[in-house]
Design an enzyme around this catalytic site. Structure first.
Site, PDB file in Angstrom:
ATOM      1  N   HIS A 155     -15.865   1.277  -3.340  1.00 10.80           N
ATOM      2  CA  HIS A 155     -14.416   1.210  -3.159  1.00 10.80           C
ATOM      3  C   HIS A 155     -13.978  -0.082  -2.476  1.00 10.80           C
ATOM      4  CE1 HIS A 155     -10.631   3.233  -3.534  1.00 10.80           C
ATOM      5  NE2 HIS A 155     -10.362   3.151  -2.244  1.00 10.80           N
ATOM      6  N   ASP A 172     -18.033   3.577  -7.027  1.00  8.19           N
ATOM      7  CA  ASP A 172     -16.855   4.006  -6.271  1.00  8.19           C
ATOM      8  C   ASP A 172     -16.767   5.527  -6.325  1.00  8.19           C
ATOM      9  OD1 ASP A 172     -14.455   4.469  -5.041  1.00  8.19           O
ATOM     10  OD2 ASP A 172     -13.346   2.951  -6.150  1.00  8.19           O
ATOM     11  N   TYR A 219       0.847  -1.205   0.000  1.00  5.00           N
ATOM     12  CA  TYR A 219       0.000   0.000   0.000  1.00  5.00           C
ATOM     13  C   TYR A 219       0.878   1.250   0.000  1.00  5.00           C
ATOM     14  CZ  TYR A 219      -3.787   3.221   1.079  1.00  5.00           C
ATOM     15  OH  TYR A 219      -4.684   4.255   1.028  1.00  5.00           O
TER      16      TYR A 219
END
Length: 713
Positions: free
Chosen positions: A676, A641, A476
């Site tokens: 999302h 999203d 990430y």
């Protein structure tokens, strides 16, 4: 017998065809208009600008055509159905949340008995007993499980319970209210709230909302002017009182908190920095507690006229401070618990004790302090992993927590503050899976600039370093988000088929405090990509795998990570999954809440230097077009999203498909009635991972031998 037939067919097909796509795919032609922007004198092509209009007929037609190409490709993978069946089996076990004792004196917890789309909320007088009643079943709120429960909040007297929901994965929040005792739904209904729960005060609650968006642009237009309202029970939303607004700063977030037995209201102000400002309501006005957004600061509670604060001010790894309600300004704060060796992730009050959760080398540790700042003890956790505590200032004897790791589902414990002992309340069991067959180790590799970066490796015992093990590398690296150990039933399918799962703690996260975070932001963002590339090189150099067996995945900011590193090192990876990623770094700040990410990324409007830096790694703008072979790529996004709008993935996928990057597939999977990722129904999760793992194994040339439940490959 049917799964065995599927497996046999899969093995035969893969032997003959090599389990990979051997021909070019005819991709749909994306709508384009030849747009070229001039940014600080630089010409920036954005020919797929029409795809930003997600409701335009041309975009909808392109989405339909892309999904057909993707589904046609996936439908030819012979073991796709068997993978879906195995994932269904792996997910079919009881999952239970941590009990919480609420203001009505009863205990509440969530539970999914296996394959329900959403977990059910139960209520009981005794969390150690099997006797309970269903309090709220989110599955009854929709026919397909796409309405997710995102929060519960009980009034101070326990009379009312507010719950928040999200529809189809959107960040937009609706609030409903129940009579706690009877479970009767009341007429109260709040719409267009966002990043908000219900913060109770008296006979009503505070919430944060945006003005009603333009019809048809609910999921794409920029959100501005976050406001705090007070809703009194029994009145329509149109009568709600505006409590806090800041029209001069339309790109700020505002969140309310009410703390203390004699309620004190605070407002957190964020959105334009790495932290948040903090204001306190006093005598009808507002007093500043924390003046700027340079540091994270949150209220733990208010006790006997003192405000207990968790803050990064003056402490990269955070500390606990105390201030007087009568004089709360930062200049008057006093240090209660100094910064420690680990990063202080959270503080919870239980009676007159503070439970502090520290993160050290990406795993959790818990210590108990008294309100005068003296350490009393450490909590002896039954293992290494990620912990989640539930405490109550009203009921100090009720302390529960969950502990999970890569090889252990979340197990619930009750902690006895008097003895320091933990007793097991609930432990999940997955039929036919022996978790002792797997092991996790933590390693540290050296990044390009010499920085030591940690990484967890989880794999089946006995794996040899022969350079041919499939590895699934996840990262990430941003927004102060730390990746700690956690269990995934879906991931077990990879592990039982000889895949190593590698999770790396890149710079940009919070693993080692603000300095670690800052080292992966703005014009240091390349450090994050270098860390990820170095992680992959470490796995190859240590003999675990090779570029022919290496898959990478990341979501959101991690989708940006995957897109950027594939463009920089396409030779290093075989398969890539950039999921719901931020792919257009030149325009990300113009959609929904994209402006909020400027503290990590900077924007193309900041300066010529910042614009040039962003353009240098923006995945959309750095796709190669010179015949360089790229890995097999499947982009994933969703139509609802409104965090990272699908236009990012749309434009990136169109650019990939139009470029000369070899014959490996470049697909995009566009989910419907999904957002999302948070709150996605179980059925959709299984469908998505069945497609992801099928695509991975197929393009690695590997047949997943466990898809029938048989361990033989």
């Amino acid at each position: 017998m049917k799964p065995i037939q599927i497996l046999a067919t899969a093995m035969l097909t893969c032997t003959m065809a090599g389990c990979h796509n051997s021909g070019k795919i005819n991709y749909p032609e994306a709508p384009q208009d030849g747009t070229v922007d001039t940014i600080f004198g630089m010409k920036v092509s954005d020919i797929y600008r029409p795809l930003e209009n997600d409701t335009a007929p041309a975009t909808l037609a392109w989405v339909e055509a892309e999904n057909k190409v993707t589904q046609d490709y996936l439908s030819q993978i012979p073991f796709r159905k068997a993978i879906a069946e195995r994932l269904t089996h792996l997910n079919n076990y009881v999952k239970r949340g941590v009990p919480s004792r609420e203001n009505d004196g009863k205990y509440y917890y969530s539970e999914n008995d296996g394959l329900k789309n959403q977990a059910v909320i139960y209520r009981t007088d005794d969390p150690l007993s099997s006797e309970r009643e269903e309090f709220l079943d989110p599955n009854s709120l929709s026919d397909d499980g796409t309405v997710a429960l995102t929060g519960l909040s009980q009034s101070k007297d326990g009379k009312y319970t507010a719950y928040t929901i999200s529809r189809s994965g959107s960040d937009w929040t609706e609030i409903y209210v129940m009579d706690t005792a009877t479970k009767q739904l009341l007429p109260d209904h709040i719409e267009w709230a966002k990043f908000s729960g219900a913060e109770w005060d008296g006979d009503g609650f505070y919430y944060s909302a945006y003005p009603r968006p333009e019809e048809g642009k609910e999921f794409s237009n920029a959100n501005e002017n976050h406001q705090i309202y007070y809703h009194k029970i029994g009145t329509p939303q149109s009568d709600d009182t505006l409590v806090f607004s800041d029209p001069a700063n339309p790109l700020h977030f505002h969140g309310a908190q009410v703390a203390g037995k004699n309620p004190v209201m605070f407002v957190s102000v964020g959105g334009q920095g790495v932290g948040n400002a903090l204001k306190m309501r006093s005598n009808g006005g507002w007093v500043t507690v924390a003046p700027d957004q340079d540091y994270e600061t949150s209220v733990i509670d208010v006790i006997d006229g003192k405000i207990y604060l968790l803050t990064a001010f003056g402490a990269d790894r955070r500390r606990v401070m105390v201030a007087d309600v009568a004089n709360p300004g930062r200049e008057n704060w006093r240090e209660l618990i100094p910064e420690g060796d680990g990063v202080l992730k959270g503080v919870q009050l239980s009676g007159k004790d503070l439970y502090l959760t520290y993160e050290k080398d990406a795993s959790d540790h818990v210590s108990i302090y008294s309100l005068d700042g003296k350490k009393k003890s450490d909590v002896k956790l039954p293992g290494i992993g990620s912990v989640g505590f539930s405490t109550s200032s009203k009921y100090p004897e009720d302390v529960f927590y969950s502990l999970s790791s890569f090889t252990s589902p979340a197990t619930v414990y009750k902690f006895n503050p008097a003895t320091g002992e933990s007793s097991k309340v609930f432990q999940p069991e997955i039929e036919g899976v022996n978790l002792d067959d797997y092991v996790t180790e933590q390693v540290f590799f050296t990044s390009k600039d010499g920085t030591k970066v940690p990484m967890f490796l989880t794999y089946k015992k006995g794996m040899e370093r022969n350079g041919k093990n499939p590895v699934y590398l996840y990262g990430y690296g941003g927004f102060n988000v730390s990746l700690t150990p956690g269990f995934s039933a879906n991931r077990m399918l990879m592990l039982e088929n000889g895949v190593m799962y590698a999770q790396t703690n890149l710079r940009g996260g919070s693993e080692y405090g603000e300095a670690w975070h800052e080292a992966g932001t703005k014009m240091k963002k390349q450090n994050v990509f270098d860390d990820f590339i170095s992680a992959a090189e470490y796995l190859v150099n240590e003999g675990w795998t090779s570029s022919d067996y290496l898959t990478i995945e990341g979501g959101s900011n991690g989708g940006l990570l995957v897109g950027a590193t594939v463009n920089q090192r396409p030779d290093l990876f075989k398969v890539a999954f950039p999921r719901v990623g931020v792919m257009d770094m030149m325009r990300y700040h113009l959609f929904t809440i994209g402006w909020n990410w400027a503290s990590d990324y900077g924007t193309s409007a900041d300066s010529p230097e910042m614009a040039k830096y962003l353009l240098g790694y923006s995945p959309l703008h750095t796709v190669r077009n010179d015949g360089t072979p790229y890995p097999a790529i499947m982009v994933t996004t969703a139509d609802h999203d409104d965090r990272v709008v699908p236009a990012h993935s749309f434009k990136y996928a169109a650019a990939l498909q139009a470029a000369d990057t070899g014959d490996a597939p470049k697909l995009i999977r566009i989910d419907s009635k999904a957002g999302h990722g948070a709150g996605k129904p179980m059925a959709k999760v299984i469908e998505e991972y069945a497609d992801i793992y099928s695509f991975m194994f197929y393009n690695l040339g590997i047949t997943p031998g466990s898809v029938t439940g048989d361990s033989k490959k």
